[in-house]
Each structure stands twice: as C-alpha cells, then as structure tokens.
Motif scaffolding. Structure first.
Motif, PDB file in Angstrom:
ATOM      1  N   ALA A  32       1.871   0.544  10.839  1.00 30.20           N
ATOM      2  CA  ALA A  32       3.048   1.232  10.314  1.00 30.20           C
ATOM      3  C   ALA A  32       3.379   0.755   8.902  1.00 30.20           C
ATOM      4  N   MET A  33       3.261  -0.535   8.661  1.00 31.31           N
ATOM      5  CA  MET A  33       3.516  -1.068   7.323  1.00 31.31           C
ATOM      6  C   MET A  33       2.517  -0.505   6.315  1.00 31.31           C
ATOM      7  N   ARG A  34       1.257  -0.445   6.697  1.00 28.80           N
ATOM      8  CA  ARG A  34       0.223   0.085   5.797  1.00 28.80           C
ATOM      9  C   ARG A  34       0.452   1.564   5.508  1.00 28.80           C
ATOM     10  N   ALA A  35       0.842   2.318   6.520  1.00 29.35           N
ATOM     11  CA  ALA A  35       1.121   3.741   6.324  1.00 29.35           C
ATOM     12  C   ALA A  35       2.303   3.935   5.378  1.00 29.35           C
ATOM     13  N   PHE A  36       3.325   3.109   5.534  1.00 29.00           N
ATOM     14  CA  PHE A  36       4.482   3.178   4.638  1.00 29.00           C
ATOM     15  C   PHE A  36       4.073   2.850   3.202  1.00 29.00           C
ATOM     16  N   SER A  37       3.270   1.825   3.038  1.00 27.78           N
ATOM     17  CA  SER A  37       2.773   1.449   1.710  1.00 27.78           C
ATOM     18  C   SER A  37       1.994   2.594   1.088  1.00 27.78           C
ATOM     19  N   ASP A  38       1.099   3.189   1.853  1.00 28.74           N
ATOM     20  CA  ASP A  38       0.302   4.318   1.353  1.00 28.74           C
ATOM     21  C   ASP A  38       1.197   5.493   0.948  1.00 28.74           C
ATOM     22  N   GLU A  39       2.217   5.773   1.751  1.00 27.97           N
ATOM     23  CA  GLU A  39       3.123   6.874   1.435  1.00 27.97           C
ATOM     24  C   GLU A  39       3.898   6.592   0.147  1.00 27.97           C
ATOM     25  N   MET A  40       4.383   5.378  -0.001  1.00 28.79           N
ATOM     26  CA  MET A  40       5.125   5.016  -1.215  1.00 28.79           C
ATOM     27  C   MET A  40       4.233   5.137  -2.449  1.00 28.79           C
ATOM     28  N   LYS A  41       3.001   4.659  -2.332  1.00 28.41           N
ATOM     29  CA  LYS A  41       2.057   4.753  -3.456  1.00 28.41           C
ATOM     30  C   LYS A  41       1.748   6.207  -3.783  1.00 28.41           C
ATOM     31  N   SER A  42       1.590   7.045  -2.761  1.00 27.19           N
ATOM     32  CA  SER A  42       1.277   8.461  -2.989  1.00 27.19           C
ATOM     33  C   SER A  42       2.421   9.193  -3.692  1.00 27.19           C
ATOM     34  N   LYS A  43       3.625   8.659  -3.567  1.00 29.07           N
ATOM     35  CA  LYS A  43       4.787   9.253  -4.230  1.00 29.07           C
ATOM     36  C   LYS A  43       5.025   8.656  -5.614  1.00 29.07           C
ATOM     37  N   GLY A  44       4.110   7.772  -6.037  1.00 29.19           N
ATOM     38  CA  GLY A  44       4.178   7.227  -7.379  1.00 29.19           C
ATOM     39  C   GLY A  44       4.906   5.906  -7.534  1.00 29.19           C
ATOM     40  N   HIS A  45       5.329   5.294  -6.434  1.00 28.33           N
ATOM     41  CA  HIS A  45       6.019   4.010  -6.524  1.00 28.33           C
ATOM     42  C   HIS A  45       5.013   2.890  -6.776  1.00 28.33           C
ATOM     43  N   ASP A  46       5.435   1.901  -7.552  1.00 26.77           N
ATOM     44  CA  ASP A  46       4.617   0.706  -7.773  1.00 26.77           C
ATOM     45  C   ASP A  46       4.810  -0.185  -6.551  1.00 26.77           C
ATOM     46  N   PHE A  47       3.740  -0.416  -5.820  1.00 24.51           N
ATOM     47  CA  PHE A  47       3.848  -1.061  -4.517  1.00 24.51           C
ATOM     48  C   PHE A  47       2.727  -2.085  -4.361  1.00 24.51           C
ATOM     49  N   ILE A  48       3.089  -3.335  -4.098  1.00 30.18           N
ATOM     50  CA  ILE A  48       2.112  -4.394  -3.821  1.00 30.18           C
ATOM     51  C   ILE A  48       2.117  -4.621  -2.319  1.00 30.18           C
ATOM     52  N   TYR A  49       0.944  -4.547  -1.722  1.00 33.19           N
ATOM     53  CA  TYR A  49       0.831  -4.757  -0.281  1.00 33.19           C
ATOM     54  C   TYR A  49      -0.224  -5.827  -0.028  1.00 33.19           C
ATOM     55  N   LEU A  50       0.173  -6.918   0.597  1.00 29.46           N
ATOM     56  CA  LEU A  50      -0.777  -7.984   0.940  1.00 29.46           C
ATOM     57  C   LEU A  50      -1.168  -7.848   2.401  1.00 29.46           C
ATOM     58  N   ARG A  51      -2.452  -7.617   2.619  1.00 30.04           N
ATOM     59  CA  ARG A  51      -2.961  -7.569   3.990  1.00 30.04           C
ATOM     60  C   ARG A  51      -3.202  -8.978   4.513  1.00 30.04           C
ATOM     61  N   ILE A  52      -3.245  -9.106   5.803  1.00 30.15           N
ATOM     62  CA  ILE A  52      -3.352 -10.415   6.449  1.00 30.15           C
ATOM     63  C   ILE A  52      -4.577 -11.201   5.977  1.00 30.15           C
ATOM     64  N   ASN A  53      -5.663 -10.494   5.652  1.00 26.82           N
ATOM     65  CA  ASN A  53      -6.897 -11.189   5.270  1.00 26.82           C
ATOM     66  C   ASN A  53      -7.186 -11.139   3.770  1.00 26.82           C
ATOM     67  N   ASP A  54      -6.227 -10.728   2.949  1.00 32.53           N
ATOM     68  CA  ASP A  54      -6.421 -10.743   1.504  1.00 32.53           C
ATOM     69  C   ASP A  54      -6.603 -12.187   1.024  1.00 32.53           C
ATOM     70  N   ALA A  55      -7.515 -12.377   0.111  1.00 32.11           N
ATOM     71  CA  ALA A  55      -7.808 -13.717  -0.401  1.00 32.11           C
ATOM     72  C   ALA A  55      -6.594 -14.356  -1.073  1.00 32.11           C
ATOM     73  N   ASN A  56      -5.747 -13.545  -1.706  1.00 32.48           N
ATOM     74  CA  ASN A  56      -4.579 -14.095  -2.404  1.00 32.48           C
ATOM     75  C   ASN A  56      -3.333 -14.198  -1.520  1.00 32.48           C
ATOM     76  N   ASN A  57      -3.473 -13.938  -0.226  1.00 29.53           N
ATOM     77  CA  ASN A  57      -2.357 -14.052   0.710  1.00 29.53           C
ATOM     78  C   ASN A  57      -2.277 -15.492   1.199  1.00 29.53           C
ATOM     79  N   GLU A  58      -1.212 -16.174   0.819  1.00 30.45           N
ATOM     80  CA  GLU A  58      -1.013 -17.584   1.193  1.00 30.45           C
ATOM     81  C   GLU A  58      -0.493 -17.747   2.628  1.00 30.45           C
ATOM     82  N   GLN A  59      -0.191 -16.633   3.296  1.00 26.74           N
ATOM     83  CA  GLN A  59       0.346 -16.639   4.665  1.00 26.74           C
ATOM     84  C   GLN A  59       1.723 -17.295   4.745  1.00 26.74           C
ATOM     85  N   SER A  60       2.428 -17.296   3.641  1.00 26.28           N
ATOM     86  CA  SER A  60       3.759 -17.885   3.569  1.00 26.28           C
ATOM     87  C   SER A  60       4.589 -17.035   2.617  1.00 26.28           C
TER      88      SER A  60
END
Length: 103
Positions: A32-60
């Motif tokens: 649901a979070m990913r779908a919301f992020s995709d929808e916001m991006k498709s509407k032109g919003h600047d949106f940063i989304y960190l996935r659980i396994n992204d290398a730059n995700n500090e998990q904090s």
C-alpha cells in the motif's frame, strides 16, 4: 502542487521488528505504501521512497532523516505527528526535536 515540497516514506526494520507481525500484514502494508508513492509520483509530486532493502536505508527513522536532510540540503523540515506514542518518543521527541531547529 508545491514544487518546494519533497515527501518521504520509508520501509524500516525498526517498524517491522519491534513486535512480531504476520508476514502478510507487513507485505500488505508495504504494498500500500509503494502504491501510494507511485500515485504521488505519477501526479508530479517530488517523492522519496526508501524500500526495506535499499542500500541507503539505515533502518532507523532518525538516521534516515538525518541522511536525507544532508544529502538533499533541505532547509525546512516538517512531519506528521505519528499515530503511535512509541514512535513519537523514539524518533521525533528524542532525535528530530533535539537536532533539527529549522522547522
């Protein structure tokens, strides 16, 4: 739409591991979070989304926010009040209100 606003959402282990969650609950929530992020991006919003396994995700949350502020040179920071007291105390109260004087 305000081009000066960058939205941020993060999948983090600190939120999946503080109590035992059924895997279906976690995957449904992240989906649901990913779908919301995709929808916001498709509407032109600047949106940063960190996935659980992204290398730059500090998990904090505090570490991720500090890194994003530094990386993007943000001059202003705002957040929505968390719906859990635990999260507010852990992340917002202890870190953001102490370290970020510019909101």
């Amino acid at each position: 739409m305000n081009k000066d606003v960058v939205y941020v959402m993060m999948e983090m282990r600190q939120e999946t591991d503080y109590v035992t969650h059924h895997i279906q609950k976690v995957t449904a929530f992240f989906s649901a979070m990913r779908a919301f992020s995709d929808e916001m991006k498709s509407k032109g919003h600047d949106f940063i989304y960190l996935r659980i396994n992204d290398a730059n995700n500090e998990q904090s949350l505090p570490k991720n926010i500090k890194n994003l502020i530094s990386e993007h040179s943000f001059k202003h920071f705002e957040y929505l009040l968390p719906d859990e007291y635990r999260l507010d105390r852990r992340a917002v109260e202890r870190t953001m209100r102490r370290d970020f004087y510019f909101y």
